[in-house]
Scaffold this active site. Structure first.
Site, PDB file in Angstrom:
ATOM      1  CG  ASP A   1      36.039  23.793 -17.994  1.00 23.98           C
ATOM      2  OD1 ASP A   1      36.322  23.570 -18.752  1.00 23.98           O
ATOM      3  OD2 ASP A   1      36.751  24.055 -16.453  1.00 23.98           O
ATOM      4  CD  GLU A  13      42.085  19.788 -18.160  1.00 23.43           C
ATOM      5  OE1 GLU A  13      42.835  19.861 -16.943  1.00 23.43           O
ATOM      6  OE2 GLU A  13      42.601  20.265 -19.279  1.00 23.43           O
TER       7      GLU A  13
END
Length: 209
Positions: free
Chosen positions: A7, A9
């Site tokens: 991922d 963020e």
């Protein structure tokens, strides 16, 4: 062959919407996929708030341009990319990541698209439903074994699909709901877990370790 799917963020960069909330004063924009599992519900709420407060795409892009990677993230990325192929799987948007790509040394990233009219963000278009998990499935279909890591509800399906995975600095609610998922609280811990990958494995064994 192994590939890492991370991922963006909350793992590599700050949460974009939290920064937008802080600088715009619209507190409800601080909600993220760490808070609301239903991504469409989350985005519909964001779109309504942007419209209500007349926040334009350029306003958000100007805020993003002032962001920096999380402390230690660039060194972590450099170390990872020297050893393994890396793909960032994110539910952010092409129009948001442009200012961040040079800072991150142009990583491969799969994300979504905003629909913009007269400078206002009016809708969004997913690359495909459950895109993170589908990306892992696609990589597996061409012979890769996948290690996946993220911090939010929208990362859970890709972690479950991958041969190995971990939560990275997740919120307490996710830790309580998914107590069998391995947890890494630093880049050092994440690197150690990646480095210890066995030659073969499956997600069930990874979740039990």
């Amino acid at each position: 062959m192994k590939v890492l799917c991370l991922d963006m963020e909350g793992v590599i960069t700050p949460e974009i919407w939290q920064e937008v909330a802080a600088q715009s004063g619209v507190e409800k924009l601080s909600l993220t996929t760490r808070d609301i599992p239903d991504y469409d519900e989350l985005m519909r709420g964001r779109l309504a708030l942007l419209a209500a407060h007349n926040i334009r795409l350029v306003d958000v892009q100007n805020i993003i341009a002032g962001l920096s990677p999380l402390p230690g993230a660039l060194e972590f990325l450099r170390t990872v990319r020297e050893r393994w192929p890396l793909i960032l799987l994110s539910d952010t948007f092409t129009q948001f990541i442009i200012p961040l790509l040079p800072l991150l040394k142009w990583p491969t990233i799969f994300c979504n698209q905003l629909i913009v009219k007269d400078g206002m963000i009016i809708d969004y278009q997913l690359r495909q439903p459950d895109g993170k998990r589908q990306a892992v499935i696609a990589l597996q279909s061409i012979g890769y074994q996948v290690f996946a890591a993220g911090d939010s509800y929208n990362d859970l399906s890709m972690i479950q699909q991958a041969e190995w995975g971990a939560l990275f600095r997740p919120p307490p609610a996710i830790m309580q709901e998914y107590p069998t998922f391995p947890i890494c609280n630093s880049y050092e811990e994440l690197l150690e877990r990646i480095a210890e990958l066995p030659p073969k494995g499956n997600q069930q064994s990874a979740m039990q370790n």
